[in-house]
Design a protein around this motif. Structure first.
Motif, mmCIF file in Angstrom:
data_model
loop_
_atom_site.group_PDB
_atom_site.id
_atom_site.type_symbol
_atom_site.label_atom_id
_atom_site.label_comp_id
_atom_site.label_asym_id
_atom_site.label_seq_id
_atom_site.Cartn_x
_atom_site.Cartn_y
_atom_site.Cartn_z
ATOM 1 N N PHE A 365 0.832 -1.206 0.000
ATOM 2 C CA PHE A 365 0.000 0.000 0.000
ATOM 3 C C PHE A 365 0.868 1.257 0.000
ATOM 4 O O PHE A 365 0.627 2.207 -0.761
ATOM 5 C CB PHE A 365 -0.926 0.004 1.209
ATOM 6 C CG PHE A 365 -1.684 1.284 1.389
ATOM 7 C CD1 PHE A 365 -2.865 1.521 0.699
ATOM 8 C CD2 PHE A 365 -1.204 2.283 2.235
ATOM 9 C CE1 PHE A 365 -3.546 2.716 0.849
ATOM 10 C CE2 PHE A 365 -1.883 3.477 2.392
ATOM 11 C CZ PHE A 365 -3.060 3.700 1.699
ATOM 12 N N LEU A 366 1.878 1.290 0.858
ATOM 13 C CA LEU A 366 2.743 2.467 0.962
ATOM 14 C C LEU A 366 3.490 2.712 -0.346
ATOM 15 O O LEU A 366 3.666 3.864 -0.770
ATOM 16 C CB LEU A 366 3.728 2.296 2.118
ATOM 17 C CG LEU A 366 3.117 2.212 3.522
ATOM 18 C CD1 LEU A 366 4.190 1.883 4.557
ATOM 19 C CD2 LEU A 366 2.405 3.512 3.893
ATOM 20 N N LYS A 367 3.947 1.655 -0.979
ATOM 21 C CA LYS A 367 4.667 1.799 -2.242
ATOM 22 C C LYS A 367 3.738 2.348 -3.330
ATOM 23 O O LYS A 367 4.121 3.265 -4.078
ATOM 24 C CB LYS A 367 5.255 0.455 -2.670
ATOM 25 C CG LYS A 367 6.065 0.508 -3.970
ATOM 26 C CD LYS A 367 6.720 -0.835 -4.247
ATOM 27 C CE LYS A 367 7.651 -0.752 -5.463
ATOM 28 N NZ LYS A 367 6.938 -0.600 -6.740
ATOM 29 N N THR A 368 2.533 1.796 -3.424
ATOM 30 C CA THR A 368 1.580 2.258 -4.435
ATOM 31 C C THR A 368 1.252 3.733 -4.246
ATOM 32 O O THR A 368 1.247 4.515 -5.210
ATOM 33 C CB THR A 368 0.285 1.422 -4.368
ATOM 34 O OG1 THR A 368 0.592 0.061 -4.672
ATOM 35 C CG2 THR A 368 -0.748 1.940 -5.355
ATOM 36 N N GLU A 371 4.186 5.925 -5.256
ATOM 37 C CA GLU A 371 4.325 6.029 -6.706
ATOM 38 C C GLU A 371 3.287 6.969 -7.295
ATOM 39 O O GLU A 371 3.589 7.765 -8.206
ATOM 40 C CB GLU A 371 4.214 4.634 -7.335
ATOM 41 C CG GLU A 371 5.417 3.756 -7.035
ATOM 42 C CD GLU A 371 5.234 2.328 -7.521
ATOM 43 O OE1 GLU A 371 6.254 1.632 -7.690
ATOM 44 O OE2 GLU A 371 4.065 1.906 -7.719
ATOM 45 N N ILE A 372 2.057 6.890 -6.784
ATOM 46 C CA ILE A 372 1.012 7.817 -7.238
ATOM 47 C C ILE A 372 1.442 9.254 -6.983
ATOM 48 O O ILE A 372 1.396 10.115 -7.874
ATOM 49 C CB ILE A 372 -0.325 7.523 -6.529
ATOM 50 C CG1 ILE A 372 -0.911 6.192 -7.016
ATOM 51 C CG2 ILE A 372 -1.320 8.664 -6.749
ATOM 52 C CD1 ILE A 372 -2.123 5.737 -6.212
ATOM 53 N N CYS A 373 1.862 9.515 -5.766
ATOM 54 C CA CYS A 373 2.251 10.874 -5.377
ATOM 55 C C CYS A 373 3.453 11.354 -6.194
ATOM 56 O O CYS A 373 3.452 12.470 -6.737
ATOM 57 C CB CYS A 373 2.565 10.900 -3.884
ATOM 58 S SG CYS A 373 2.935 12.526 -3.236
ATOM 59 N N PHE A 374 4.470 10.508 -6.296
ATOM 60 C CA PHE A 374 5.681 10.891 -7.030
ATOM 61 C C PHE A 374 5.373 11.161 -8.502
ATOM 62 O O PHE A 374 5.783 12.175 -9.071
ATOM 63 C CB PHE A 374 6.734 9.799 -6.900
ATOM 64 C CG PHE A 374 7.972 10.049 -7.713
ATOM 65 C CD1 PHE A 374 8.935 10.949 -7.271
ATOM 66 C CD2 PHE A 374 8.167 9.408 -8.931
ATOM 67 C CE1 PHE A 374 10.079 11.198 -8.026
ATOM 68 C CE2 PHE A 374 9.298 9.649 -9.694
ATOM 69 C CZ PHE A 374 10.259 10.544 -9.241
ATOM 70 N N VAL A 440 2.285 9.301 3.283
ATOM 71 C CA VAL A 440 1.631 8.543 2.210
ATOM 72 C C VAL A 440 0.702 7.453 2.745
ATOM 73 O O VAL A 440 0.394 6.492 2.042
ATOM 74 C CB VAL A 440 2.680 7.920 1.256
ATOM 75 C CG1 VAL A 440 3.465 9.009 0.555
ATOM 76 C CG2 VAL A 440 3.609 6.965 1.999
ATOM 77 N N THR A 441 0.221 7.615 3.964
ATOM 78 C CA THR A 441 -0.664 6.600 4.555
ATOM 79 C C THR A 441 -2.142 6.874 4.308
ATOM 80 O O THR A 441 -2.990 6.086 4.730
ATOM 81 C CB THR A 441 -0.435 6.503 6.075
ATOM 82 O OG1 THR A 441 -0.661 7.794 6.658
ATOM 83 C CG2 THR A 441 0.972 6.036 6.394
ATOM 84 N N MET A 447 -5.175 10.444 -1.817
ATOM 85 C CA MET A 447 -3.856 10.799 -2.333
ATOM 86 C C MET A 447 -3.981 11.379 -3.749
ATOM 87 O O MET A 447 -3.362 12.402 -4.073
ATOM 88 C CB MET A 447 -2.949 9.575 -2.337
ATOM 89 C CG MET A 447 -1.548 9.842 -2.886
ATOM 90 S SD MET A 447 -0.663 11.123 -1.960
ATOM 91 C CE MET A 447 -0.299 10.227 -0.448
ATOM 92 N N VAL A 448 -4.790 10.738 -4.572
ATOM 93 C CA VAL A 448 -5.007 11.234 -5.937
ATOM 94 C C VAL A 448 -5.625 12.627 -5.899
ATOM 95 O O VAL A 448 -5.206 13.547 -6.631
ATOM 96 C CB VAL A 448 -5.910 10.262 -6.723
ATOM 97 C CG1 VAL A 448 -6.301 10.863 -8.074
ATOM 98 C CG2 VAL A 448 -5.218 8.916 -6.906
ATOM 99 N N GLN A 449 -6.627 12.803 -5.049
ATOM 100 C CA GLN A 449 -7.304 14.098 -4.947
ATOM 101 C C GLN A 449 -6.359 15.176 -4.424
ATOM 102 O O GLN A 449 -6.359 16.311 -4.930
ATOM 103 C CB GLN A 449 -8.521 13.970 -4.029
ATOM 104 C CG GLN A 449 -9.388 15.213 -3.983
ATOM 105 C CD GLN A 449 -10.623 15.027 -3.103
ATOM 106 O OE1 GLN A 449 -10.898 13.927 -2.643
ATOM 107 N NE2 GLN A 449 -11.364 16.086 -2.872
ATOM 108 N N ALA A 450 -5.550 14.840 -3.436
ATOM 109 C CA ALA A 450 -4.606 15.813 -2.867
ATOM 110 C C ALA A 450 -3.593 16.261 -3.915
ATOM 111 O O ALA A 450 -3.285 17.459 -4.030
ATOM 112 C CB ALA A 450 -3.896 15.202 -1.663
#
Length: 474
Positions: A365-368, A371-374, A440-441, A447-450
């Motif tokens: 979960f943390l990795k996904t 990656e989304i954020c990055f 990233v939790t 996360m996508v919205q932010a």
């Protein structure tokens, strides 16, 4: 008529074993030794306690906080409390600032962990005081869990603490005196400085390099060491960077410590919280001569930070610490009489019965999310995210020249809250200006919205042109 004995009082000085050290008769010290003022009470021969009559030095109330209290400052609180955080009422708040994986409820701990706690409570065996260093059985469980052929650990090498924060506190306290200095990573966890400065210990910041995935600037770090340097703190994986040092880089850090006979405090609270493809050996497993105090706990890997269970693992290479450092840690642990006894009672089961799938699911979960954020922020002109390899964080650089509306990272993140209701922690809290940290939790959809809101914010304020490609190094 009053007898001579009734006018006699005794000065009782407790030496830790209830031993009477001195007596006083009619104000005269009969032992011939001076009074040192420690744990002293005057007692009449009839056993009634009463204070000595001394003239008060104070003519008015003047109660002041101690120097330690005045010198205690959490940089995060100092910065955040001074920010004007007024979210946009039209947009729900998304807090990416708090290093607590439980906030959004999407990362519960495993059922086996909860069952271990329930069993410990139901047994009613752990309602009393535990030894200040922890139950032997619980310490043995930690030793078994972390012991390896390269860095063997026994129960006597483990001290249980009230969270990893207390473990760090004890480690700094046992190694350092007022006037000493310690080496702390920059950017780094703010608690190190908070604890050190409150104890009169100087902090020297060694640089981490974002262009090299936050590796240590070894030459600059070594230049800081002097005869009063008493401890090198290494955080791996890193808060706030999310970086994971390679085995080779850790070995280079250890070589610096070895050259200067400098013990290492290894903050390894995020140990094993590394993304697939990365490895994270403990520092102790790589050291042949440098003694290491490794600090860890349940908080992050088991997703229970509020349970306040931590530990120190004593890796005493070549008996450098000897008995005195161990005895010092025991004495310091006695100040608050140890960690929560119920969680100690559950500890063996937590360590042994948590399924590997729980760990891998959390890391996935943390990795996904990372990656989304990055990936999202890498395409935002003016932002320079650094991809993490573990832990729960991602650091993002701000090209301040592109955002002349803002003075610094604090101003930038404050306005981000006002306009977009997204709160990221300004990295000035970690003494690293013009970056911000993202936790990233949060649930993936948030996360996508932010990231979308951050993009919109940057497009609005980027004076270099919102359509320009991001030409910063990643």
């Amino acid at each position: 008529m009053t007898s001579r004995m009734e006018n006699k009082s005794y000065l009782v000085q407790m030496n830790g074993n209830g031993v009477l050290n001195k007596t006083i008769e009619n104000g005269i010290n009969l032992s011939g030794n001076g009074v040192n003022g420690k744990d002293i009470h005057h007692v009449s021969v009839k056993g009634a306690l009463y204070p000595t009559k001394a003239k008060s030095r104070r003519q008015r109330w003047d109660v002041r906080p101690s120097e330690m209290a005045n010198n205690t400052l959490n940089p995060i609180r100092a910065i955040v409390d001074g920010m004007k955080l007024t979210p946009n009422p039209e947009k729900p708040m998304i807090a990416l600032s708090i290093g607590d994986p439980t906030v959004f409820g999407n990362l519960p701990t495993d059922g086996a962990v909860l069952q271990a706690m329930k069993d410990a409570i139901d047994s009613q065996k752990f309602n009393g005081y535990a030894p200040s260093v922890g139950y032997l059985k619980s310490r043995q469980a930690v030793a078994n869990f972390y012991s390896s052929s390269e860095a063997p650990v026994e129960a006597e090498d483990v001290i249980l603490t009230s969270g990893c924060s207390q473990a760090i506190d004890l480690a700094i306290s046992v190694l350092c005196n007022p006037g000493d200095n310690i080496l702390v990573p920059c950017p780094g966890f703010s608690l190190y400085k908070t604890l050190a400065v409150s104890m009169g210990i100087d902090v020297k910041l060694y640089n981490l390099m974002p262009e090299k995935s936050w590796e240590v600037d070894l030459q600059q770090m070594e230049s800081l060491i002097d005869e009063r340097t008493s401890c090198l703190i290494v955080t791996n994986p890193s808060n706030p960077c999310g970086s994971v040092f390679s085995k080779e880089h850790l070995q280079k850090i250890i070589k610096v410590a070895s050259r200067h006979c400098l013990p290492i405090l290894a903050d390894e609270i995020y140990s094993d919280m590394v993304f697939p493809g990365c490895s994270c050996p403990s520092m102790a497993s790589l050291s042949s001569d440098v003694p290491i105090l490794s600090c860890g706990g349940l908080a992050k890997r088991w997703l229970v930070p509020g349970w306040r269970m931590g530990w120190i693992l004593i890796h005493d290479r070549n008996d450098v610490f000897g008995s005195k450092i161990r005895q010092g840690l025991v004495k310091l642990s006695q100040r608050i009489l140890g960690a929560c006894s119920i969680i100690q009672g559950a500890l063996e089961s937590i360590l042994n019965n948590t399924p590997p799938s729980f760990y891998s699911k959390t890391i996935s979960f943390l990795k996904t999310n990372s990656e989304i954020c990055f990936n999202e922020l890498s395409t935002v002109p003016g932002l320079n995210p650094v991809m993490p390899s573990g832990a729960m964080y991602l650091m993002v650089g701000i090209d301040m020249d592109r955002f002349p509306d803002f003075k610094n990272d604090v101003d930038f993140t404050e306005c981000l809250v006002t306009e977009q209701s997204v709160f990221c922690l300004p990295a000035s809290a970690f003494e690293y200006p013009n970056y911000f940290r993202i936790v990233v939790t949060v649930p993936e959809e948030l996360m996508v919205q932010a990231c979308s809101r951050i993009r919109e914010f940057c497009q609005r304020h980027n004076r270099a042109g919102s359509t320009e490609s991001n030409d910063l190094d990643h």
